[in-house]
Design an enzyme around this catalytic site. Structure first.
Site: not given
Length: 333
Positions: A143-144, A140
């Protein structure tokens, strides 16, 4: 409770992505007692997409914002939500009622279920992938990505997701290598144009990742590659590996034989109904040509309206029989 079914709900929706939230909206408008079960937060894949540019009416909208709008609209019409629960089994009883079980031991029942459970990212299956998950290996970018500011990272894949996320990750990383096993990308042309015009991205063609290696601190520091034509191996010094090679539909929760394609995606008719009467599927879990927010919303709309028609027909159907589908795509009442 409905005296004819002895259940608290008319409809249970498994998953709160765009398909599930749209289905909840239309079910609420049809005055169905609806429960939405979601393992995470409402929004599904919208929460992993920073900017959406192809949803009608919004030339540019944040994925998180669109998810919140979807949820608020569904709640406005009365849909109930339970988040943080994972559905572990869906089974249909002899009375025609579905039992939906969750990981917290709860069981809820309804005569109709719409499965909008999406899918799970496909893993590479190479050494180091599991060991360094969350320590440099990610599925992701939204997300990261921020953890890799100023880093050199690799993206594995060649479809829309891999190309789009490669471009997005250059907001943080100084260098992004895109690793693709073929000599041309599968992504849409407009995404490819963005990719090739981005000076921070370098494509490594005809190559596969064979091992993800870490350093003494237990973090990713190297990606080993093999060229499929020359069979030569090379090491790529990276601190992050983002994997976008597809995903598998989350259909294993249905404890019955339901028609599906070779990849496991559920097959439906024009009403979004599966081969198991009363069980509908919408969004990414369903076999179809494209998987976009627009198609998910359309699926959810159809599934909810079809579920309402199924319930209406069920009330006038003798016990032990299923409502009869008629040629117009509806149900005999």
């Amino acid at each position: 409770m409905d005296a004819t079914t002895n259940t608290e709900y008319d409809l249970i929706i498994v998953g709160a992505g765009p398909a599930g939230l749209t289905a909840a909206l239309y079910a609420g408008r049809s005055m169905l007692r609806t429960l939405v079960l979601e393992a995470g937060m409402p929004g599904g894949e919208l929460l992993k997409t920073e900017i959406i540019e192809d949803y009608p009416g919004f030339e540019h909208i944040d994925g998180w914002d669109l998810a919140q709008r979807f949820e608020a609209h569904a709640r406005k019409f009365g849909a109930a939500f339970r988040t943080g629960v994972t559905v572990t089994a869906i089974r249909k009883g002899r009375d025609g009622i579905f039992d939906v079980e969750t990981d917290d031991g709860e069981r809820v029942r309804a005569p109709t279920v719409i499965v909008t459970s999406g899918g799970t990212p496909v893993r590479l299956g190479v050494p180091g992938e599991v060991e360094y998950a969350g320590k440099g290996v990610s599925y992701c970018a939204i997300c990261d990505g921020a953890f890799f500011k100023g880093h050199t990272i690799a993206v594995v894949g060649g479809g829309d997701a891999a190309v789009e996320e490669s471009d997005f990750l250059t907001r943080y990383a100084d260098k992004v290598y895109l690793i693709h096993r073929r000599g041309e990308l599968r992504a849409s042309k407009i995404l490819q144009q963005r990719l090739f015009s981005n000076p921070k991205i370098e494509v490594i063609w005809d190559s596969v990742a064979t091992e993800i290696q870490g350093d003494a601190q237990g973090l990713v520091h190297n990606l080993r590659l093999q060229n499929l034509k020359s069979l030569e191996q090379r090491d790529l010094a990276v601190t992050g590996v983002f994997i976008f090679i597809g995903f598998r539909p989350n259909t294993g929760i249905v404890e019955a034989h339901v028609d599906h394609d070779d990849m496991g995606y559920l097959l439906t008719d024009a009403n979004m109904e599966t081969s198991l009467a009363g069980l509908f599927a919408a969004g990414d879990v369903r076999a179809q040509l494209t998987r976009q927010v627009t198609t998910a919303a359309g699926d959810g709309t159809t599934a909810a309206i079809a579920a309402e028609k199924y319930l209406s027909a069920r009330r006038s159907t003798p016990p032990g029989l299923e409502p009869e589908i008629i040629a117009t795509g509806g149900y005999a009442v």
